[in-house]
Design a protein around this motif. Structure first.
Motif, short mmCIF file in Angstrom:
data_model
loop_
_atom_site.label_atom_id
_atom_site.label_comp_id
_atom_site.label_asym_id
_atom_site.label_seq_id
_atom_site.Cartn_x
_atom_site.Cartn_y
_atom_site.Cartn_z
N PRO A 1 28.83 -18.12 -35.78
CA PRO A 1 28.35 -17.81 -34.43
C PRO A 1 26.87 -18.10 -34.27
O PRO A 1 26.13 -18.24 -35.25
N ASN A 2 26.44 -18.20 -33.01
CA ASN A 2 25.01 -18.27 -32.67
C ASN A 2 24.28 -19.43 -33.32
O ASN A 2 23.12 -19.31 -33.74
N ILE A 3 24.96 -20.57 -33.41
CA ILE A 3 24.33 -21.77 -33.94
C ILE A 3 24.41 -22.85 -32.87
O ILE A 3 25.43 -23.00 -32.18
N TYR A 4 23.33 -23.59 -32.69
CA TYR A 4 23.29 -24.63 -31.66
C TYR A 4 23.88 -25.93 -32.19
O TYR A 4 23.50 -26.40 -33.27
N LEU A 5 24.78 -26.51 -31.41
CA LEU A 5 25.37 -27.80 -31.74
C LEU A 5 24.84 -28.85 -30.76
O LEU A 5 24.88 -28.66 -29.55
N ASP A 6 24.35 -29.93 -31.30
CA ASP A 6 23.82 -31.05 -30.52
C ASP A 6 24.90 -32.13 -30.46
O ASP A 6 25.43 -32.55 -31.50
N PHE A 7 25.24 -32.61 -29.25
CA PHE A 7 26.23 -33.66 -29.08
C PHE A 7 25.56 -34.87 -28.43
O PHE A 7 24.73 -34.73 -27.53
N TRP A 8 25.96 -36.06 -28.85
CA TRP A 8 25.51 -37.27 -28.15
C TRP A 8 26.49 -38.41 -28.41
O TRP A 8 27.09 -38.52 -29.46
N HIS A 9 26.66 -39.24 -27.39
CA HIS A 9 27.51 -40.43 -27.52
C HIS A 9 27.16 -41.43 -26.43
O HIS A 9 26.45 -41.12 -25.47
N CYS A 10 27.66 -42.64 -26.56
CA CYS A 10 27.36 -43.69 -25.59
C CYS A 10 28.23 -43.53 -24.36
O CYS A 10 29.23 -42.81 -24.36
N ASN A 11 27.86 -44.25 -23.29
CA ASN A 11 28.64 -44.18 -22.05
C ASN A 11 29.82 -45.15 -22.09
O ASN A 11 30.13 -45.74 -23.13
N ALA A 12 30.47 -45.35 -20.96
CA ALA A 12 31.71 -46.14 -20.92
C ALA A 12 31.50 -47.60 -21.29
O ALA A 12 32.45 -48.28 -21.68
N THR A 13 30.28 -48.09 -21.18
CA THR A 13 30.01 -49.48 -21.52
C THR A 13 29.15 -49.62 -22.78
O THR A 13 28.54 -50.66 -23.02
N GLY A 14 29.09 -48.56 -23.59
CA GLY A 14 28.45 -48.64 -24.90
C GLY A 14 26.97 -48.43 -24.94
O GLY A 14 26.31 -48.84 -25.91
N VAL A 15 26.40 -47.77 -23.94
CA VAL A 15 24.95 -47.58 -23.86
C VAL A 15 24.59 -46.11 -24.10
O VAL A 15 25.19 -45.21 -23.51
N TYR A 16 23.61 -45.88 -24.97
CA TYR A 16 23.07 -44.54 -25.21
C TYR A 16 21.88 -44.30 -24.28
O TYR A 16 21.05 -45.19 -24.09
#
Length: 372
Positions: A168-183
């Protein structure tokens, strides 16, 4: 899979070294291979936690939470709540095949048959963060920011591999590219329009959430697109326990010294990818699509763990959205510094000149004001 076998496979990749410029696939794969080769079982899998998780009632709680989330999403999107859930996942398939079960899933199906699965417990090798990690992103549940694509709702649970307890109480960072492969958040050749330096000031498809008492976060995003050299995936980073402070503007403090207890990626079934890729705007992406079976990093992970998101479709068409879930393990004792590609500050994005797999090209905003 032995390290020597993986090194041989890497040599056969030839010119496919970087998915995005600055991201050396062979280097990342070699690090992950070394990790998987030498790590003990409890550091590679959550299988040793299965009986403990069930005994503590976590399995039933997970089933109920996922079932309720699907019902609420269908109601919010005005989809038929009584309709059968169209896909039930089974982990018997291979890398380039469907993971669907052959059992019938209808309105009367016991939720445990759908939302309980041994495939939900995985641990990705904790070695490299992958490309384009940006610190300073917003703490938020919805990370879409208007990006077009197939709606994707994720339920992610973190388990401590040492104790088999939720984290519990831990921050998760998410990231991924968009539909055409751009971050978003990074500027350079190989990531979208090389003449558009405004991309470094954008933060779409990035964000953080804090786990609840059950170690769970739920985020709203879109299904990721693809870029050359890698199968479709989402990055996740767990910030170190008890060392994370927040700012009044809903971001994490001290963005120049990011620490993590886990870094990983999770993946999706190839037949689901193929279905999404036929829709717009994914179909407008001119970059070659790397199949799951051709991704050397995924190949290593899938031989020892199950890094695939389990999912159901919310409606009759893929455009109605997808609900997915996955559990990931972390070592709560781990604490290591992670160099980001860029920093997202009050004044916009700033390139990190000292690491983080930032692509070559014109600078995207200079150096952090306090960097020396």
């Amino acid at each position: 899979m032995h390290l020597s076998t993986i090194i041989t496979a890497l040599a056969s990749l030839g010119s496919i070294v970087a998915a995005h410029p600055g991201h050396d696939i062979r280097a990342e794969a070699a690090e992950r291979a070394a990790y998987m080769e030498g790590a003990p079982l409890q550091a590679r899998s959550l299988s040793h936690c299965a009986s403990s998780i069930k005994r503590r009632g976590m399995t039933n709680a997970n089933i109920m939470r996922r079932q309720q989330a699907v019902r609420q999403l269908r109601e919010a999107r005005r989809l038929a709540t009584h309709a059968p859930l169209l896909k039930a996942r089974d982990i018997r398939g291979g890398l380039n095949s469907s993971h669907h079960s052959d059992k019938h899933v209808g309105p009367s199906t016991d939720p445990s048959e759908l939302f309980e699965s041994g495939g939900t417990c995985i641990l990705g090798p904790d070695t490299t963060q992958g490309p384009y990690y940006v610190t300073g992103e917003l703490i938020r549940k919805n990370i879409v920011e208007g990006q077009p694509g197939v709606p994707l709702y994720l339920d992610v649970q973190m388990i401590d591999t040492n104790t088999c307890e939720p984290v519990p109480n831990i921050y998760l960072d998410f990231w991924h590219c968009n539909a055409t492969g751009v971050y978003s958040g990074v500027f350079g050749w190989g990531n979208g329009d090389p003449n558009d330096d405004s991309i470094i000031d954008k933060s779409f498809l990035r964000g953080l959430q804090k786990t609840d008492a059950a170690g769970v976060v739920q985020i709203e995003t879109i299904f990721p697109g693809h870029y050359q050299g890698r199968a479709i995936h989402i990055h996740v980073l767990a910030h170190s326990l008890d060392e994370t402070e927040t700012n009044d503007n809903n971001t994490l403090a001290d963005i120049y010294t990011a620490h993590a207890s886990h870094v990983g990626q999770f993946f999706f079934d190839q037949d689901l990818i193929n279905t999404v890729e036929e829709t717009s705007p994914y179909s407008s992406n001119t970059q070659p699509l790397t199949m799951n079976a051709d991704d050397i990093i995924l190949l290593q992970e899938a031989r020892m763990i199950d890094p695939f998101v389990e999912y159901v479709l919310l409606g009759d068409d893929i455009s109605d959205g997808i609900f997915g879930w996955i559990s990931m393990g972390l070592d709560g004792k781990e604490n290591k510094e992670i160099p980001p590609a860029a920093f997202w500050t009050e004044d916009g994005g700033v390139e990190n000149p000292k690491g983080g797999w930032f692509p070559p090209g014109p600078p995207g905003g200079g150096y952090p004001p306090s960097w020396d």
